[in-house]
Design an enzyme around this catalytic site. Sequence first.
Site, PDB file in Angstrom:
ATOM      1  CB  ALA A 102      -0.950   0.002   1.192  1.00  0.00           C
ATOM      2  CB  SER A 103       2.738   3.016  -1.778  1.00  0.00           C
ATOM      3  OG  SER A 103       2.780   2.208  -2.924  1.00  0.00           O
ATOM      4  CG  HIS A 104       1.926   7.065   0.138  1.00  0.00           C
ATOM      5  ND1 HIS A 104       1.856   6.628  -1.166  1.00  0.00           N
ATOM      6  CD2 HIS A 104       0.826   7.793   0.356  1.00  0.00           C
ATOM      7  CE1 HIS A 104       0.748   7.102  -1.705  1.00  0.00           C
ATOM      8  NE2 HIS A 104       0.109   7.820  -0.805  1.00  0.00           N
TER       9      HIS A 104
ATOM     10  CE  LYS B  37       1.283  -0.125  -5.188  1.00  0.00           C
ATOM     11  NZ  LYS B  37       2.509   0.620  -4.970  1.00  0.00           N
TER      12      LYS B  37
END
Length: 159
Positions: free
Chosen positions: A107-109, A118
């Site tokens: 969820a990246s950041h 993704k």
Amino acid sequence: MHKKQQITFGTNGIRGHANKHPFFQNTTIKLGKAIGQWGIEKFKKKQIKILIGSDTRASSPIIKKNLISGLKNIQSIIFDGNILPTAAVAKILKQKKELDFGVVISASHNPYFDNGIKIFTAHNGNLSKEDEDHIVYYFNEKTNLKENDRSIVVKWENA
């Protein structure tokens, strides 16, 4: 009456709270089946090759396990990259032309309690809207794959 669970793609994949929809076990397995069905049809192959990486969030291993359970219902070779960030998966896809697509659980950041899935193709990078729509379609309507382990899972470092 029980409401049918839907999946939706945001600006960069499918995101949400790790312990809620769409990351419940049955939903993630079904999503793996839908992604696999899309991959077989998109790449017009009997067996596809997939690289999967994830970040270090506590929820990533179980999401990956469930996603792989769904993907194993199609003819595939799944390369488990273990902890492998988004940029590394994208770079490997460009270098290793035999791979059809990659999946990153991250969820990246976003906050630690979120996670995401993704999907990248080796040729185009991020999915097109049409690709996303096909995966949603297979998830909602057409994922009739029977439970069937027809895949090989290989640790990436041994590939």
